[in-house]
Design a protein around this motif. Structure first.
Motif, PDB file in Angstrom:
ATOM      1  N   ALA A   1       4.470  24.659  -9.145  1.00 40.69           N
ATOM      2  CA  ALA A   1       3.555  25.314  -8.203  1.00 40.69           C
ATOM      3  C   ALA A   1       3.695  26.828  -8.288  1.00 40.69           C
ATOM      4  N   GLY A   2       4.937  27.311  -8.400  1.00 44.32           N
ATOM      5  CA  GLY A   2       5.153  28.744  -8.510  1.00 44.32           C
ATOM      6  C   GLY A   2       4.557  29.300  -9.781  1.00 44.32           C
ATOM      7  N   LEU A   3       4.733  28.564 -10.882  1.00 45.35           N
ATOM      8  CA  LEU A   3       4.226  29.030 -12.172  1.00 45.35           C
ATOM      9  C   LEU A   3       2.700  29.066 -12.180  1.00 45.35           C
ATOM     10  N   ILE A   4       2.074  28.026 -11.636  1.00 45.55           N
ATOM     11  CA  ILE A   4       0.611  27.983 -11.582  1.00 45.55           C
ATOM     12  C   ILE A   4       0.084  29.095 -10.688  1.00 45.55           C
ATOM     13  N   GLY A   5       0.813  29.371  -9.588  1.00 43.17           N
ATOM     14  CA  GLY A   5       0.389  30.447  -8.701  1.00 43.17           C
ATOM     15  C   GLY A   5       0.416  31.809  -9.382  1.00 43.17           C
ATOM     16  N   LEU A   6       1.310  31.981 -10.353  1.00 44.50           N
ATOM     17  CA  LEU A   6       1.427  33.265 -11.044  1.00 44.50           C
ATOM     18  C   LEU A   6       0.423  33.420 -12.175  1.00 44.50           C
ATOM     19  N   ARG A   7       0.091  32.338 -12.828  1.00 48.52           N
ATOM     20  CA  ARG A   7      -0.721  32.413 -14.040  1.00 48.52           C
ATOM     21  C   ARG A   7      -2.169  32.048 -13.752  1.00 48.52           C
TER      22      ARG A   7
ATOM     23  N   GLY B   1      15.775  30.905  -5.699  1.00 46.79           N
ATOM     24  CA  GLY B   1      15.993  32.106  -4.893  1.00 46.79           C
ATOM     25  C   GLY B   1      15.792  33.373  -5.697  1.00 46.79           C
ATOM     26  N   LEU B   2      16.284  33.370  -6.934  1.00 48.24           N
ATOM     27  CA  LEU B   2      16.118  34.551  -7.788  1.00 48.24           C
ATOM     28  C   LEU B   2      14.634  34.771  -8.109  1.00 48.24           C
ATOM     29  N   ALA B   3      13.895  33.666  -8.291  1.00 50.77           N
ATOM     30  CA  ALA B   3      12.446  33.784  -8.506  1.00 50.77           C
ATOM     31  C   ALA B   3      11.773  34.369  -7.260  1.00 50.77           C
ATOM     32  N   ALA B   4      12.269  33.971  -6.080  1.00 47.51           N
ATOM     33  CA  ALA B   4      11.715  34.504  -4.830  1.00 47.51           C
ATOM     34  C   ALA B   4      11.948  36.007  -4.739  1.00 47.51           C
ATOM     35  N   VAL B   5      13.144  36.432  -5.122  1.00 49.04           N
ATOM     36  CA  VAL B   5      13.444  37.868  -5.116  1.00 49.04           C
ATOM     37  C   VAL B   5      12.511  38.591  -6.084  1.00 49.04           C
TER      38      VAL B   5
ATOM     39  N   ALA C   1      18.455  21.205   1.509  1.00 50.67           N
ATOM     40  CA  ALA C   1      18.188  22.454   2.240  1.00 50.67           C
ATOM     41  C   ALA C   1      18.115  23.594   1.246  1.00 50.67           C
ATOM     42  N   THR C   2      17.090  23.567   0.413  1.00 57.88           N
ATOM     43  CA  THR C   2      16.947  24.635  -0.571  1.00 57.88           C
ATOM     44  C   THR C   2      16.343  25.868   0.085  1.00 57.88           C
ATOM     45  N   ALA C   3      16.637  27.012  -0.501  1.00 53.02           N
ATOM     46  CA  ALA C   3      16.078  28.250   0.018  1.00 53.02           C
ATOM     47  C   ALA C   3      14.627  28.335  -0.427  1.00 53.02           C
ATOM     48  N   PRO C   4      13.667  28.311   0.484  1.00 51.51           N
ATOM     49  CA  PRO C   4      12.264  28.303   0.072  1.00 51.51           C
ATOM     50  C   PRO C   4      11.854  29.631  -0.549  1.00 51.51           C
ATOM     51  N   ALA C   5      11.127  29.533  -1.651  1.00 55.21           N
ATOM     52  CA  ALA C   5      10.626  30.749  -2.276  1.00 55.21           C
ATOM     53  C   ALA C   5       9.408  31.231  -1.519  1.00 55.21           C
ATOM     54  N   PRO C   6       9.272  32.531  -1.341  1.00 55.21           N
ATOM     55  CA  PRO C   6       8.041  33.041  -0.726  1.00 55.21           C
ATOM     56  C   PRO C   6       6.842  32.632  -1.556  1.00 55.21           C
ATOM     57  N   ALA C   7       5.687  32.634  -0.940  1.00 55.13           N
ATOM     58  CA  ALA C   7       4.482  32.225  -1.637  1.00 55.13           C
ATOM     59  C   ALA C   7       4.227  33.131  -2.834  1.00 55.13           C
ATOM     60  N   PRO C   8       3.631  32.569  -3.900  1.00 55.15           N
ATOM     61  CA  PRO C   8       3.281  33.425  -5.038  1.00 55.15           C
ATOM     62  C   PRO C   8       2.374  34.564  -4.619  1.00 55.15           C
ATOM     63  N   GLN C   9       2.349  35.617  -5.450  1.00 46.41           N
ATOM     64  CA  GLN C   9       1.576  36.807  -5.098  1.00 46.41           C
ATOM     65  C   GLN C   9       0.073  36.552  -5.109  1.00 46.41           C
ATOM     66  N   SER C  10      -0.336  35.350  -5.597  1.00 50.26           N
ATOM     67  CA  SER C  10      -1.761  35.034  -5.575  1.00 50.26           C
ATOM     68  C   SER C  10      -2.224  34.611  -4.193  1.00 50.26           C
TER      69      SER C  10
ATOM     70  N   SER D   1       5.016  17.298  -0.788  1.00 53.53           N
ATOM     71  CA  SER D   1       5.621  18.498  -1.372  1.00 53.53           C
ATOM     72  C   SER D   1       4.872  19.739  -0.891  1.00 53.53           C
ATOM     73  N   GLY D   2       5.467  20.458   0.072  1.00 54.70           N
ATOM     74  CA  GLY D   2       4.807  21.642   0.630  1.00 54.70           C
ATOM     75  C   GLY D   2       4.387  22.662  -0.419  1.00 54.70           C
ATOM     76  N   PRO D   3       5.284  23.048  -1.354  1.00 51.88           N
ATOM     77  CA  PRO D   3       4.893  24.054  -2.348  1.00 51.88           C
ATOM     78  C   PRO D   3       3.714  23.627  -3.218  1.00 51.88           C
ATOM     79  N   VAL D   4       3.655  22.328  -3.560  1.00 50.39           N
ATOM     80  CA  VAL D   4       2.560  21.848  -4.410  1.00 50.39           C
ATOM     81  C   VAL D   4       1.253  21.808  -3.616  1.00 50.39           C
ATOM     82  N   LEU D   5       1.317  21.334  -2.381  1.00 46.69           N
ATOM     83  CA  LEU D   5       0.121  21.339  -1.521  1.00 46.69           C
ATOM     84  C   LEU D   5      -0.392  22.763  -1.323  1.00 46.69           C
TER      85      LEU D   5
END
Length: 259
Positions: A157-163, A124-128, A2-11, A184-188
């Protein structure tokens, strides 16, 4: 877990609904594909409504994919004991969910002082950081997670979304993770965003649908599924998912503009 999901990348293609009137018309020969999309998406809506009515039971594993991805029939279900969630992570997530970014940041940092490699706290800190438009800080946190576990799909997935890097290379990396973790929801979601940037809408919509099927409680997945359907000229079906995204955003952090 039950990890805290990070919001979608700003892309996240937040601006897309504004210019949907200019979306290219679908080719007449794609009527069968249209029907498949509509049937599968209606099944997802029905599943979601049933889930809400039955006290959040998990969605049925037989939910049909939009365009039958190659690995959809080969899914290994593992029973893994849920890891204990640090109480500070739970408090931080509640603060993040309530828009109290400063409090959430402080809570996550406190957890990391005690457990420097706590994955939930790092995500979570990355999400913030993403919510505060601190892309560089979010990227460094994702890199830290990949140093701990090079196969962390959510961090990649988060890193690719940012760069804005090599899209072909990014696509290959995401597909390699999906070969091992097809749900994997974030990767999809990241792969769908990658296709959306290239205006590859049928492929983008397929990945957004798979992400939403894997994590039906994520408002950003529902929102981008609506965008994909809109681009494929399914406005009524898209409207259903826009409404679903707004409903989900009342109880989970969302990156899209709710105005």
């Amino acid at each position: 877990g039950a990890t805290a999901p990070a919001p979608a990348p700003q892309s996240l293609p937040q601006e897309l609904p504004q210019d949907l009137a200019h979306a290219p018309r679908q080719q007449p020969g794609a009527a069968e594909q249209q029907a498949m999309i509509e049937a599968a998406a209606r099944a997802a809506v029905a599943s979601q409504m049933a889930q809400m009515a039955q006290m959040a039971q998990p969605p049925p594993p037989s939910l049909p994919p939009v365009m039958a991805p190659d690995n959809s029939q080969i899914q290994v279900q593992r029973s893994v004991a849920a890891p204990q969630i640090h109480p500070g992570v739970q408090q931080a997530y509640q603060a993040l969910n309530g828009g109290q970014l400063g409090t959430a940041r402080q809570q996550y940092e406190t957890v990391l002082q005690q457990e420097p490699t706590n994955r939930d706290a790092l995500l979570g800190l990355a999400a913030v950081a993403l919510r505060e438009n601190q892309g560089a800080q979010a990227a460094s946190l994702y890199v830290r997670l990949l140093e701990i576990n090079p196969d962390d799909g959510e961090a990649l997935a988060g890193l690719i979304g940012l760069r804005q890097g090599d899209m072909v290379q990014s696509e290959a990396k995401l597909k390699a993770i999906l070969a091992r973790s097809p749900d994997s929801g974030p990767v999809l979601f990241a792969l769908g965003n990658l296709y959306a940037k290239q205006r590859r809408w049928p492929e983008a919509q397929q990945q957004f649908f798979r992400a939403y099927s894997a994590v039906p409680g994520n408002p950003d997945y529902a929102f981008n599924l609506a965008v994909g359907l809109d681009r494929l000229n399914q406005p009524r079906l898209a409207a259903t998912y826009y409404q679903q995204a707004l409903a989900l955003a009342r109880t989970a952090p969302a990156a899209f503009d709710q105005g």
